[in-house]
Design a protein around this motif. Structure first.
Motif, PDB file in Angstrom:
ATOM      1  N   MET A   1       0.848  -1.200   0.000  1.00  0.00           N
ATOM      2  CA  MET A   1       0.000   0.000   0.000  1.00  0.00           C
ATOM      3  C   MET A   1       0.888   1.258   0.000  1.00  0.00           C
ATOM      4  O   MET A   1       1.912   1.299   0.661  1.00  0.00           O
ATOM      5  CB  MET A   1      -0.853  -0.046   1.276  1.00  0.00           C
ATOM      6  N   THR A   2       0.522   2.259  -0.782  1.00  0.00           N
ATOM      7  CA  THR A   2       1.316   3.490  -0.798  1.00  0.00           C
ATOM      8  C   THR A   2       1.091   4.239   0.511  1.00  0.00           C
ATOM      9  O   THR A   2      -0.016   4.244   1.053  1.00  0.00           O
ATOM     10  CB  THR A   2       0.890   4.419  -1.946  1.00  0.00           C
ATOM     11  N   THR A   3       2.144   4.842   0.996  1.00  0.00           N
ATOM     12  CA  THR A   3       1.968   5.635   2.218  1.00  0.00           C
ATOM     13  C   THR A   3       2.321   7.082   1.912  1.00  0.00           C
ATOM     14  O   THR A   3       3.479   7.424   1.716  1.00  0.00           O
ATOM     15  CB  THR A   3       2.865   5.120   3.363  1.00  0.00           C
ATOM     16  N   ASP A   4       1.277   7.905   1.827  1.00  0.00           N
ATOM     17  CA  ASP A   4       1.489   9.323   1.562  1.00  0.00           C
ATOM     18  C   ASP A   4       1.577  10.119   2.848  1.00  0.00           C
ATOM     19  O   ASP A   4       2.024  11.249   2.856  1.00  0.00           O
ATOM     20  CB  ASP A   4       0.361   9.865   0.686  1.00  0.00           C
ATOM     21  N   LEU A   5       1.108   9.531   3.937  1.00  0.00           N
ATOM     22  CA  LEU A   5       1.160  10.231   5.222  1.00  0.00           C
ATOM     23  C   LEU A   5       2.370   9.710   5.991  1.00  0.00           C
ATOM     24  O   LEU A   5       2.612   8.507   6.030  1.00  0.00           O
ATOM     25  CB  LEU A   5      -0.120   9.954   6.015  1.00  0.00           C
ATOM     26  N   SER A   6       3.113  10.622   6.608  1.00  0.00           N
ATOM     27  CA  SER A   6       4.322  10.171   7.306  1.00  0.00           C
ATOM     28  C   SER A   6       3.936   9.459   8.605  1.00  0.00           C
ATOM     29  O   SER A   6       2.876   9.714   9.187  1.00  0.00           O
ATOM     30  CB  SER A   6       5.234  11.357   7.602  1.00  0.00           C
ATOM     31  N   LEU A  90      -7.364   9.538   3.655  1.00  0.00           N
ATOM     32  CA  LEU A  90      -8.198   9.267   4.829  1.00  0.00           C
ATOM     33  C   LEU A  90      -8.288   7.775   5.112  1.00  0.00           C
ATOM     34  O   LEU A  90      -8.404   7.351   6.270  1.00  0.00           O
ATOM     35  CB  LEU A  90      -9.586   9.898   4.646  1.00  0.00           C
ATOM     36  N   ASP A  91      -8.179   6.959   4.052  1.00  0.00           N
ATOM     37  CA  ASP A  91      -8.202   5.527   4.284  1.00  0.00           C
ATOM     38  C   ASP A  91      -6.914   5.068   4.976  1.00  0.00           C
ATOM     39  O   ASP A  91      -6.942   4.178   5.831  1.00  0.00           O
ATOM     40  CB  ASP A  91      -8.430   4.753   2.987  1.00  0.00           C
ATOM     41  N   ILE A  97      -5.375   4.189  12.500  1.00  0.00           N
ATOM     42  CA  ILE A  97      -6.143   4.305  13.759  1.00  0.00           C
ATOM     43  C   ILE A  97      -6.563   2.905  14.221  1.00  0.00           C
ATOM     44  O   ILE A  97      -6.442   2.559  15.401  1.00  0.00           O
ATOM     45  CB  ILE A  97      -7.378   5.221  13.578  1.00  0.00           C
ATOM     46  N   ASN A  98      -7.039   2.101  13.286  1.00  0.00           N
ATOM     47  CA  ASN A  98      -7.459   0.739  13.660  1.00  0.00           C
ATOM     48  C   ASN A  98      -6.310  -0.064  14.239  1.00  0.00           C
ATOM     49  O   ASN A  98      -6.479  -0.791  15.224  1.00  0.00           O
ATOM     50  CB  ASN A  98      -8.018   0.004  12.438  1.00  0.00           C
ATOM     51  N   GLN A  99      -5.121   0.071  13.629  1.00  0.00           N
ATOM     52  CA  GLN A  99      -3.976  -0.724  14.098  1.00  0.00           C
ATOM     53  C   GLN A  99      -3.565  -0.353  15.516  1.00  0.00           C
ATOM     54  O   GLN A  99      -3.126  -1.195  16.279  1.00  0.00           O
ATOM     55  CB  GLN A  99      -2.778  -0.534  13.148  1.00  0.00           C
ATOM     56  N   SER A 100      -3.726   0.925  15.872  1.00  0.00           N
ATOM     57  CA  SER A 100      -3.265   1.357  17.197  1.00  0.00           C
ATOM     58  C   SER A 100      -4.368   1.408  18.237  1.00  0.00           C
ATOM     59  O   SER A 100      -4.132   1.136  19.405  1.00  0.00           O
ATOM     60  CB  SER A 100      -2.643   2.749  17.116  1.00  0.00           C
ATOM     61  N   LEU A 101      -5.564   1.818  17.821  1.00  0.00           N
ATOM     62  CA  LEU A 101      -6.608   2.068  18.821  1.00  0.00           C
ATOM     63  C   LEU A 101      -7.734   1.029  18.788  1.00  0.00           C
ATOM     64  O   LEU A 101      -8.649   1.101  19.598  1.00  0.00           O
ATOM     65  CB  LEU A 101      -7.199   3.480  18.630  1.00  0.00           C
ATOM     66  N   TYR A 102      -7.663   0.099  17.836  1.00  0.00           N
ATOM     67  CA  TYR A 102      -8.651  -0.995  17.753  1.00  0.00           C
ATOM     68  C   TYR A 102     -10.085  -0.497  17.735  1.00  0.00           C
ATOM     69  O   TYR A 102     -10.940  -1.023  18.438  1.00  0.00           O
ATOM     70  CB  TYR A 102      -8.455  -1.990  18.917  1.00  0.00           C
ATOM     71  N   LEU A 103     -10.344   0.550  16.958  1.00  0.00           N
ATOM     72  CA  LEU A 103     -11.709   1.081  16.931  1.00  0.00           C
ATOM     73  C   LEU A 103     -12.610   0.331  15.949  1.00  0.00           C
ATOM     74  O   LEU A 103     -13.819   0.532  15.942  1.00  0.00           O
ATOM     75  CB  LEU A 103     -11.691   2.580  16.572  1.00  0.00           C
ATOM     76  N   GLY A 104     -12.027  -0.502  15.104  1.00  0.00           N
ATOM     77  CA  GLY A 104     -12.853  -1.273  14.158  1.00  0.00           C
ATOM     78  C   GLY A 104     -13.558  -0.385  13.153  1.00  0.00           C
ATOM     79  O   GLY A 104     -14.735  -0.599  12.826  1.00  0.00           O
TER      80      GLY A 104
END
Ligand SMILES: O=C(O)CCC(=O)C(=O)O
Ligand SMILES: [Fe+2]
Length: 207
Positions: A1-6, A90-91, A97-104
């Motif tokens: 996956m491309t990562t445009d956000l640092s 945003l994706d 966020i899901n990987q760190s905070l488990y918000l699903g």
């Protein structure tokens, strides 16, 4: 996956959300992207495709001038490179966020918003009474050279009693927990353009 956000940008947002329930990143999106998005928003305004926003959902949707005065149009993937670029950023944020905070968080819904001069949105929470899927709100602003005396601030009422005002300056992204942070949009003396959206969880009930 491309990562445009640092990684450091993503960690700042995640740490802020976990600690304070909100985060402001003034340089989230590059100016080249926000210019294209602003241009597209202006085209849609002149074509008349933005419509006065309602409040609530389904049968409860009502256009109430007294509550909010913005005009909106929902985004769909595949409409333009700029919109797709934004949705991709945003994706990336959603996955982090899901990987760190488990918000699903399963998706992100978003609309262009245009507040003409004088328009506002009274204090509210971004949660519908009949639908609790919206978990994290995210707003990207598209207005270059915004001055504080032009108004148009997003006013956040934080859990610790602090009140924070955010300038709707191009490239800035504000993120907050949808059910925890009441907020309002103050009237401005100039056009105010943005992309407002919500990361959603899977719903429990049949909707
Ligand atoms: O434009 C903003 O700063 C916030 C908009 C908002 O609160 C909403 O659309 O629910
Ligand atoms: Fe809101």
């Amino acid at each position: 996956m491309t990562t445009d956000l640092s990684d450091s940008l993503l960690s700042r947002i995640i740490d802020d959300l976990a600690e304070f329930g909100w985060s402001l990143q003034t340089q989230f999106a590059p100016l080249s992207l926000t210019r294209q998005l602003a241009e597209e928003c202006r085209q849609r305004i002149s074509l008349g495709t933005l419509a006065p926003a309602g409040t609530g959902r389904g049968n409860a949707v009502a256009v109430r001038e007294g509550t909010r005065g913005d005009h909106i149009q929902w985004l769909e993937a595949g409409q333009s490179p700029a919109c797709d670029g934004y949705l991709q950023l945003l994706d990336e944020l959603r996955v982090a966020i899901n990987q760190s905070l488990y918000l699903g968080l399963v998706d992100y819904e978003s609309h262009f918003a245009f507040y003409p001069p004088g328009a506002f949105y009274l204090k509210h929470l971004d949660r519908f009474l009949d639908d609790d899927r919206r978990a994290v709100s995210a707003v990207l602003y598209l207005n270059e050279d915004w001055q504080a005396d032009e108004g148009g601030m997003l006013r956040l009422y934080l859990a610790d009693g602090q009140v924070r005002d955010v300038l709707p300056e191009a490239g800035a992204l504000v993120v907050f927990l949808s059910s925890d942070v009441p907020h309002e949009v103050l009237p401005a003396t100039r056009d105010r353009l943005s992309l407002t959206g919500w990361f959603r969880r899977r719903g429990d009930g049949p909707l």
